[in-house]
Design a protein around this motif. Structure first.
Motif, PDB file in Angstrom:
ATOM      1  N   PHE A 410       0.865  -1.069  -0.048  1.00  0.00           N
ATOM      2  CA  PHE A 410       0.065   0.043   0.139  1.00  0.00           C
ATOM      3  C   PHE A 410       0.739   1.265  -0.022  1.00  0.00           C
ATOM      4  O   PHE A 410       0.562   2.168  -0.661  1.00  0.00           O
ATOM      5  CB  PHE A 410      -0.963  -0.013   1.173  1.00  0.00           C
ATOM      6  N   ILE A 411       2.073   1.288   0.614  1.00  0.00           N
ATOM      7  CA  ILE A 411       2.922   2.495   0.782  1.00  0.00           C
ATOM      8  C   ILE A 411       3.421   2.972  -0.707  1.00  0.00           C
ATOM      9  O   ILE A 411       3.346   3.911  -0.860  1.00  0.00           O
ATOM     10  CB  ILE A 411       4.009   2.006   1.782  1.00  0.00           C
ATOM     11  N   GLU A 412       3.315   1.919  -1.403  1.00  0.00           N
ATOM     12  CA  GLU A 412       3.844   2.528  -2.984  1.00  0.00           C
ATOM     13  C   GLU A 412       2.573   3.232  -3.510  1.00  0.00           C
ATOM     14  O   GLU A 412       3.000   4.295  -4.025  1.00  0.00           O
ATOM     15  CB  GLU A 412       3.948   1.256  -3.883  1.00  0.00           C
ATOM     16  N   SER A 413       1.336   2.765  -3.414  1.00  0.00           N
ATOM     17  CA  SER A 413       0.250   3.623  -3.788  1.00  0.00           C
ATOM     18  C   SER A 413       0.093   4.955  -3.075  1.00  0.00           C
ATOM     19  O   SER A 413       0.002   6.079  -3.748  1.00  0.00           O
ATOM     20  CB  SER A 413      -1.187   2.725  -3.285  1.00  0.00           C
ATOM     21  N   ALA A 414       0.710   5.035  -1.785  1.00  0.00           N
ATOM     22  CA  ALA A 414       0.480   6.142  -0.930  1.00  0.00           C
ATOM     23  C   ALA A 414       1.654   7.226  -1.523  1.00  0.00           C
ATOM     24  O   ALA A 414       1.394   8.164  -1.684  1.00  0.00           O
ATOM     25  CB  ALA A 414       0.576   5.914   0.401  1.00  0.00           C
ATOM     26  N   ILE A 415       2.682   6.544  -1.761  1.00  0.00           N
ATOM     27  CA  ILE A 415       3.709   7.492  -2.395  1.00  0.00           C
ATOM     28  C   ILE A 415       3.398   8.054  -3.558  1.00  0.00           C
ATOM     29  O   ILE A 415       3.576   9.443  -4.000  1.00  0.00           O
ATOM     30  CB  ILE A 415       5.337   6.747  -2.498  1.00  0.00           C
ATOM     31  N   ILE A 416       2.849   7.317  -4.699  1.00  0.00           N
ATOM     32  CA  ILE A 416       2.443   7.756  -5.801  1.00  0.00           C
ATOM     33  C   ILE A 416       1.434   8.918  -5.767  1.00  0.00           C
ATOM     34  O   ILE A 416       1.486   9.900  -6.607  1.00  0.00           O
ATOM     35  CB  ILE A 416       1.966   6.537  -6.888  1.00  0.00           C
ATOM     36  N   LEU A 417       0.391   8.564  -4.900  1.00  0.00           N
ATOM     37  CA  LEU A 417      -0.753   9.544  -4.713  1.00  0.00           C
ATOM     38  C   LEU A 417      -0.105  10.971  -4.218  1.00  0.00           C
ATOM     39  O   LEU A 417      -0.363  12.012  -4.557  1.00  0.00           O
ATOM     40  CB  LEU A 417      -1.759   8.921  -3.778  1.00  0.00           C
ATOM     41  N   ALA A 418       0.996  10.799  -3.044  1.00  0.00           N
ATOM     42  CA  ALA A 418       1.666  11.995  -2.648  1.00  0.00           C
ATOM     43  C   ALA A 418       2.406  12.654  -3.734  1.00  0.00           C
ATOM     44  O   ALA A 418       2.215  13.954  -3.754  1.00  0.00           O
ATOM     45  CB  ALA A 418       2.544  11.396  -1.545  1.00  0.00           C
TER      46      ALA A 418
END
Lengths: 489, 282
Positions: A410-418
């Motif tokens: 999930f952290i990858e999704s969060a980074i991309i969204l960030a």
């Protein structure tokens, strides 16, 4: 000396400033005593308590001086302080770069000193600038950057950044580590641009974008291993599979908006990861898939000892073998893929479908009243965003040569969204800046050790305060009224 | 004078749970005429519009649109967006619904979406800038400019729609609806919040649309100066029922209408909410 700050109605006397700084230093001492003053150290035979009073008093001293100097700035002594603190921080940075003499052995305290000096310099600059300006313009500071200024800078920055990106691997200071970092930044830039279609343009908050990245990576790995196709042949298939998953996710969530959509997409991202983790026959589970074919340069392999009958890149071009050749080649692949994504997005934004996405983000009900089909419009946004995620996933697989579900958290999704949000929703250049800051930044702060994430967090807080709408939140209209008067219809 | 029929609403009923918002309303709207729907607050006017433009599915009733060419559409059977796309019924909203962060011109271009989608080969031709699409876009820009000139926003075409003044936003929403090239234009309180000068400009714009573009206009309005001046036919709703219909003068003098708006002596014995309950309970 005449007061420069026009807004300083109440000036503290010298004694009051000292007292104020002492009070602040006392608070700092209270905080620093338990946080800095004592440290538990594991000495084999259990934990023992060590004292670090030197570091503690140094920190408190820096805070005392810093507070006192801030007082002086408000009292109108900005000019000499700007000069002194600016020179000090510059000297500190030069010293750090050229490694002349380590001024203080404790790295964190060194950074703290520098940070304080920089803050003081910035503060002095702001106060001086505000004082020099006519009153009443202070409010403009928090607003968006003037469009004219941004346009002028954009015209210069974009070609400069592009040139730098193209020649970067051949610059003298570019070692394998830097080119690798470049690949990472470009991968996230591409993912950011892909997600920008969904979040920035269509306004569909997608927290599970990593799912498409994973689907692309696994499609690439499975197709290229089982069918023996090369990178460029596999890429369209991986993109198509990802697009299919994009539509599959899109259908059930068509009626959802905002928070609800975010939760469902979050769940979708986790579902894909869990399926990959548990479907051993397909994905080899947690062990992952290894020996994924590396990309070849028109059939030339990047290996020291190629298989029988296959030419190696370094032999064909009569070079000495070096592992950096492949890294540079990968760098150009991702550069081309990222630029393709960017070209496509910039282009489609000016087409009816792109405008419909933005209109859908603004007001779905009005769109329906104008006869725009919200279903197909949303699904194309999901499909196109997913396709680019799939391309990036394929690249990831071929670059790593090994993939496992662990890479698609999930952290990858969060980074991309960030990256998308930090850059400024919908801004293409913003995504580049944000991925350099968010991906390159943590690497840059690596010297800070465990304080790396604190520095990173401080940076995010600074952005929240000064640019809550994102670094480059400026929207250009997709079409302008042509100057010449048109014929009446 | 009998104008050709454009829209026929028959026995339209809309229930929300136990609440009957529209109760067996039938009326007709003629082509090239302005038909006004008036009535006190909560009379069900906007609900009629929402049924007509596909935002609600009517509980009972038949909504027939007959284009001047002869094609007939049963609106109650169509998906929301297809009413705009295929039947070509355009509408505006009581609380303005522009795309506030897009430019004025972009708002008018989005309205021409379906036409441009076809011209751009569903994006494929457009992606490579083929002349087919470029010409279609130039024509769309011409149409947008025509309406911008009409509503006096040509000079501000590239500004964000959200930055326009209230009256300008109202006019822009009408222009946007007209850019879909509709056969029937439905306006939900276009004069709300306008000052007398803007209101007069609006009258002029609506008469222009009726006379020059030769389409039917359906109008919900509270502002009687607008209704009485420009409408050809007036339908009065009260508590979801049609209580009167006719020319503006005949409706103005209809005692039933006056009673609905001003109330009457006998009603004082029975408070209005009790009256409502009795009606809904029936």
């Amino acid at each position: 000396m005449a007061a420069i700050g026009a807004g300083a109605e109440r000036q503290l006397s010298f004694g009051e400033m000292i007292r104020d700084a002492a009070a602040v230093a006392l608070v700092a001492l209270g905080l620093a005593l338990p946080l800095v003053g004592f440290q538990t150290v594991d000495r084999g035979a259990g934990m023992i308590l060590e004292t670090r009073f030197g570091a503690m008093f140094y920190a408190v001293g820096v805070i005392f001086v810093g507070r006192f100097v801030l007082g002086l700035i408000d009292a109108g002594r900005g000019r000499p302080i700007l000069a002194a603190s600016g020179a000090f921080s510059a000297a500190w940075v030069l010293n750090a770069i050229f490694d002349v003499a380590p001024p203080i052995e404790h790295v964190t305290l060194g950074w703290l000193t520098w940070l304080v000096a920089m803050t003081i310099a910035l503060r002095a600059w702001f106060v001086l600038r505000r004082g020099a300006r006519p009153a009443g313009r202070d409010g403009t500071r928090a607003g968006a950057l003037p469009a004219v200024w941004l346009e002028r800078v954009g015209r210069l920055v974009v070609p400069a950044a592009l040139t730098f990106a193209v020649v970067m691997p051949f610059l003298p200071f570019a070692d394998q580590r830097l080119v690798d970092l470049g690949i990472l930044v470009l991968t996230y830039t591409m993912l950011g641009w892909g997600l920008n279609v969904v979040v920035g343009l269509a306004g569909l908050l997608d927290l599970g974008y990593v799912a498409f990245y994973a689907v692309g990576a696994y499609s690439y790995a499975l197709i290229s291993i089982n069918l023996g196709l090369n990178f460029w042949e596999t890429l369209p298939f991986a993109g198509a599979v990802a697009a299919f998953f994009g539509v599959a996710l899109g259908f059930p969530v068509l009626r959802l908006r905002g928070d609800y959509l975010a939760i469902v997409t979050l769940g979708f991202g986790e579902m894909i990861r869990l399926i990959l983790l548990n479907w051993d026959d397909l994905s080899n589970g947690a062990k992952g898939i290894g020996d994924i074919p590396r990309p070849s340069f028109f059939g030339l392999q990047f290996t020291a000892a190629p298989r029988e009958g296959v030419a190696a890149f370094h032999e064909y071009f009569d070079l000495d073998f070096s592992p950096i050749h492949r890294v540079i080649y990968l760098y150009y692949i991702i550069l081309i893929l990222a630029l393709l994504t960017n070209w496509f997005t910039l282009r489609i934004r000016k087409l009816p479908i792109g405008r419909a996405w933005e209109a859908l983000r603004e007001d779905e009900i009005a769109c329906r009243a104008l006869g725009i089909n919200p279903t197909t419009t949303k699904l194309t946004a999901f499909a196109i965003g997913a396709t680019f995620g799939g391309f990036a996933g394929s690249f990831f697989a071929t670059r790593q040569g090994f993939i496992s579900p662990e890479s698609f958290n999930f952290i990858e999704s969060a980074i991309i969204l960030a990256i998308v949000v930090l850059g400024g929703m919908g801004s293409q250049l913003g995504v580049v800046v944000a991925s350099v800051v968010l991906i390159g930044g943590p690497e840059w702060f690596r010297d800070l050790g465990t304080f790396r994430m604190v520095a990173f967090g401080a940076l995010m807080v600074a952005v929240m305060i000064w640019r809550p709408q994102g670094l480059l939140a400026h929207r250009d209209p997709t079409v302008r009224l042509p100057a010449a008067p048109g014929r009446p219809p | 004078m009998t104008a050709p029929l454009l829209l026929r609403i028959e026995h339209l009923t809309m229930r929300f749970g136990g609440l009957v918002a529209v109760d067996d309303v039938s009326f007709e709207a003629a082509d090239r005429q302005i038909t006004a729907i008036i009535g006190p607050n909560g009379a069900g006017k906007t609900t009629v519009f929402n049924c007509l433009t596909g935002f609600y599915k009517p509980t009972i009733g038949m909504l027939t649109l007959r284009r001047p060419g002869g094609a007939t559409f049963l609106l109650e059977r169509m998906d929301g967006y297809r009413i705009g796309q295929v039947a070509r019924v355009a509408r505006t909203f009581q609380n303005i619904r522009l795309f506030p962060r897009m430019s004025v011109l972009e708002n008018l271009m989005v309205a021409q979406h379906n036409k441009l989608m076809r011209a751009s080969g569903y994006t494929f031709f457009g992606l490579f800038g083929l002349p087919v699409y470029r010409h279609a876009e130039a024509r769309a820009l011409d149409l947008a400019r025509y309406w911008l000139d009409r509503i006096g926003l040509t000079a501000r075409a590239d500004e964000e729609a959200g930055n326009m003044a209230y009256g300008e936003q109202r006019r822009l929403e009408i222009a946007r609806a007209m850019c879909t090239e509709p056969v029937l234009l439905c306006l939900d309180e276009p004069a709300a919040g306008l000052n007398p000068r803007e209101s007069a400009e609006l009258n002029e714009l609506l008469l222009f649309i009726r006379d020059e573009h030769k389409i039917g206009v359906l109008l919900i309005e509270h502002d009687m100066s607008v209704v009485m001046k420009i409408s050809d036919h007036v339908v009065v709703l009260d508590y979801g029922r049609k209580i009167s219909a006719g020319s503006p003068t005949s409706v103005r003098n209809d005692p039933v209408v006056i009673r609905a708006y001003l109330g009457e002596e006998e009603d004082e014995a029975l408070p209005p909410e009790v009256e409502t309950d009795l009606k809904f309970g029936a």
